[in-house]
Design a protein around this motif. Structure first.
Motif, PDB file in Angstrom:
ATOM      1  N   THR A 160       1.720   5.984  -7.339  1.00 39.08           N
ATOM      2  CA  THR A 160       0.564   6.703  -7.882  1.00 39.08           C
ATOM      3  C   THR A 160       0.776   8.212  -7.829  1.00 39.08           C
ATOM      4  O   THR A 160       0.554   8.911  -8.827  1.00 39.08           O
ATOM      5  CB  THR A 160      -0.716   6.318  -7.114  1.00 39.08           C
ATOM      6  OG1 THR A 160      -0.893   4.908  -7.190  1.00 39.08           O
ATOM      7  CG2 THR A 160      -1.938   7.025  -7.686  1.00 39.08           C
ATOM      8  N   ILE A 161       1.221   8.712  -6.690  1.00 40.64           N
ATOM      9  CA  ILE A 161       1.457  10.154  -6.543  1.00 40.64           C
ATOM     10  C   ILE A 161       2.567  10.607  -7.479  1.00 40.64           C
ATOM     11  O   ILE A 161       2.458  11.638  -8.150  1.00 40.64           O
ATOM     12  CB  ILE A 161       1.762  10.504  -5.075  1.00 40.64           C
ATOM     13  CG1 ILE A 161       0.497  10.328  -4.232  1.00 40.64           C
ATOM     14  CG2 ILE A 161       2.307  11.926  -4.941  1.00 40.64           C
ATOM     15  CD1 ILE A 161       0.720  10.375  -2.740  1.00 40.64           C
TER      16      ILE A 161
ATOM     17  N   ARG B 114       0.831  -1.211   0.000  1.00 36.46           N
ATOM     18  CA  ARG B 114       0.000   0.000   0.000  1.00 36.46           C
ATOM     19  C   ARG B 114       0.862   1.256   0.000  1.00 36.46           C
ATOM     20  O   ARG B 114       0.574   2.215  -0.709  1.00 36.46           O
ATOM     21  CB  ARG B 114      -0.949   0.015   1.203  1.00 36.46           C
ATOM     22  CG  ARG B 114      -1.979  -1.089   1.221  1.00 36.46           C
ATOM     23  CD  ARG B 114      -2.939  -1.073   0.096  1.00 36.46           C
ATOM     24  NE  ARG B 114      -3.671   0.183   0.034  1.00 36.46           N
ATOM     25  CZ  ARG B 114      -4.477   0.518  -0.939  1.00 36.46           C
ATOM     26  NH1 ARG B 114      -4.663  -0.298  -1.959  1.00 36.46           N
ATOM     27  NH2 ARG B 114      -5.101   1.657  -0.950  1.00 36.46           N
ATOM     28  N   LYS B 115       1.936   1.256   0.805  1.00 39.21           N
ATOM     29  CA  LYS B 115       2.820   2.420   0.876  1.00 39.21           C
ATOM     30  C   LYS B 115       3.481   2.666  -0.479  1.00 39.21           C
ATOM     31  O   LYS B 115       3.479   3.788  -0.994  1.00 39.21           O
ATOM     32  CB  LYS B 115       3.888   2.215   1.948  1.00 39.21           C
ATOM     33  CG  LYS B 115       4.832   3.405   2.117  1.00 39.21           C
ATOM     34  CD  LYS B 115       5.929   3.108   3.116  1.00 39.21           C
ATOM     35  CE  LYS B 115       6.937   2.243   2.502  1.00 39.21           C
ATOM     36  NZ  LYS B 115       8.257   2.543   2.333  1.00 39.21           N
TER      37      LYS B 115
ATOM     38  N   ASN C 135       0.965   3.851  -3.153  1.00 40.82           N
ATOM     39  CA  ASN C 135       0.628   5.268  -2.978  1.00 40.82           C
ATOM     40  C   ASN C 135       1.749   6.165  -3.499  1.00 40.82           C
ATOM     41  O   ASN C 135       1.483   7.166  -4.175  1.00 40.82           O
ATOM     42  CB  ASN C 135       0.335   5.581  -1.510  1.00 40.82           C
ATOM     43  CG  ASN C 135      -0.976   4.985  -1.046  1.00 40.82           C
ATOM     44  OD1 ASN C 135      -1.847   4.664  -1.842  1.00 40.82           O
ATOM     45  ND2 ASN C 135      -1.107   4.815   0.256  1.00 40.82           N
ATOM     46  N   VAL C 136       2.997   5.808  -3.208  1.00 40.06           N
ATOM     47  CA  VAL C 136       4.131   6.602  -3.689  1.00 40.06           C
ATOM     48  C   VAL C 136       4.182   6.588  -5.216  1.00 40.06           C
ATOM     49  O   VAL C 136       4.358   7.624  -5.860  1.00 40.06           O
ATOM     50  CB  VAL C 136       5.457   6.086  -3.077  1.00 40.06           C
ATOM     51  CG1 VAL C 136       6.661   6.703  -3.774  1.00 40.06           C
ATOM     52  CG2 VAL C 136       5.501   6.366  -1.585  1.00 40.06           C
TER      53      VAL C 136
ATOM     54  N   ASP D 283      -6.255  -4.713  -1.532  1.00 42.38           N
ATOM     55  CA  ASP D 283      -6.928  -3.467  -1.897  1.00 42.38           C
ATOM     56  C   ASP D 283      -8.088  -3.123  -0.961  1.00 42.38           C
ATOM     57  O   ASP D 283      -8.853  -2.208  -1.243  1.00 42.38           O
ATOM     58  CB  ASP D 283      -7.435  -3.545  -3.338  1.00 42.38           C
ATOM     59  CG  ASP D 283      -6.311  -3.515  -4.349  1.00 42.38           C
ATOM     60  OD1 ASP D 283      -5.197  -3.101  -3.993  1.00 42.38           O
ATOM     61  OD2 ASP D 283      -6.548  -3.903  -5.508  1.00 42.38           O
TER      62      ASP D 283
END
Length: 174
Positions: A19-20, A12-13, A16-17, A134
């Motif tokens: 995706t950003i 998840r971490k 997120n990185v 997810d």
């Protein structure tokens, strides 16, 4: 493709990185390429509020940004940082391939086709893994029911079919 244990927190971490970073790079590169192309080849507008006629240069800037961003992502796909994220992306792509043939696979499974049963076993187990990663808890109960029915059918007919036996080439016959 074999099922792997994935550390949910790390996945998840890192997702997120990624995706950003992907969104930020698309925005910045689109602006950079679009502005650069307009500066080089664009038409200047002297009338306020009218179209500048530079749509094609902005669009080309976005296309170039996508190419650079995806190319960079593909270059680093085998890095340790992207290992879990890339594995899940490949797993989701495989889910799409199986889903497109799911109707035929389920029909074959009802007739106790061993390859169909193996594919379904892999499909359900891998879906469960992805749903848990997810946080898709809404469909887990239905998936668990489907998985239990499949395992009951396999056991009832004394068949040997498990997710570990799955090979992508099995999909070709459906």
């Amino acid at each position: 493709m074999k099922l792997q244990e994935i550390n949910k927190v790390v996945y998840r971490k890192n997702l997120n990185v990624v995706t950003i970073a992907l969104v930020a790079s698309l925005i910045m590169l689109s602006l950079l390429f679009g502005s650069g192309l307009i500066a080089l080849f664009g038409e200047a507008s002297t009338v306020s509020g009218e179209s500048t006629g530079n749509f094609q240069w902005n669009l080309l800037g976005v296309v170039l940004a996508v190419i650079v961003s995806v190319g960079t992502l593909m270059k680093f796909k085998d890095s340790a940082f992207l290992a879990e994220v890339y594995y899940v992306w490949k797993l989701k792509a495989l889910h799409n391939r199986i889903y497109r043939k799911l109707k035929k696979i389920k029909l074959a499974a009802k007739e106790h086709d061993i390859n169909a049963l193996i594919i379904l076993s892999f499909y359900y187990h891998s879906l469960k893994l992805v749903y848990q990663l997810d946080n898709n808890t809404l469909t887990l109960n239905t998936l668990d029911k489907d998985l239990t029915e499949l395992e009951d059918m396999i056991n009832k007919h004394n068949l040997s079919a498990c997710a570990e036996q799955f090979d992508v080439s099995m999909l070709e016959q459906y």
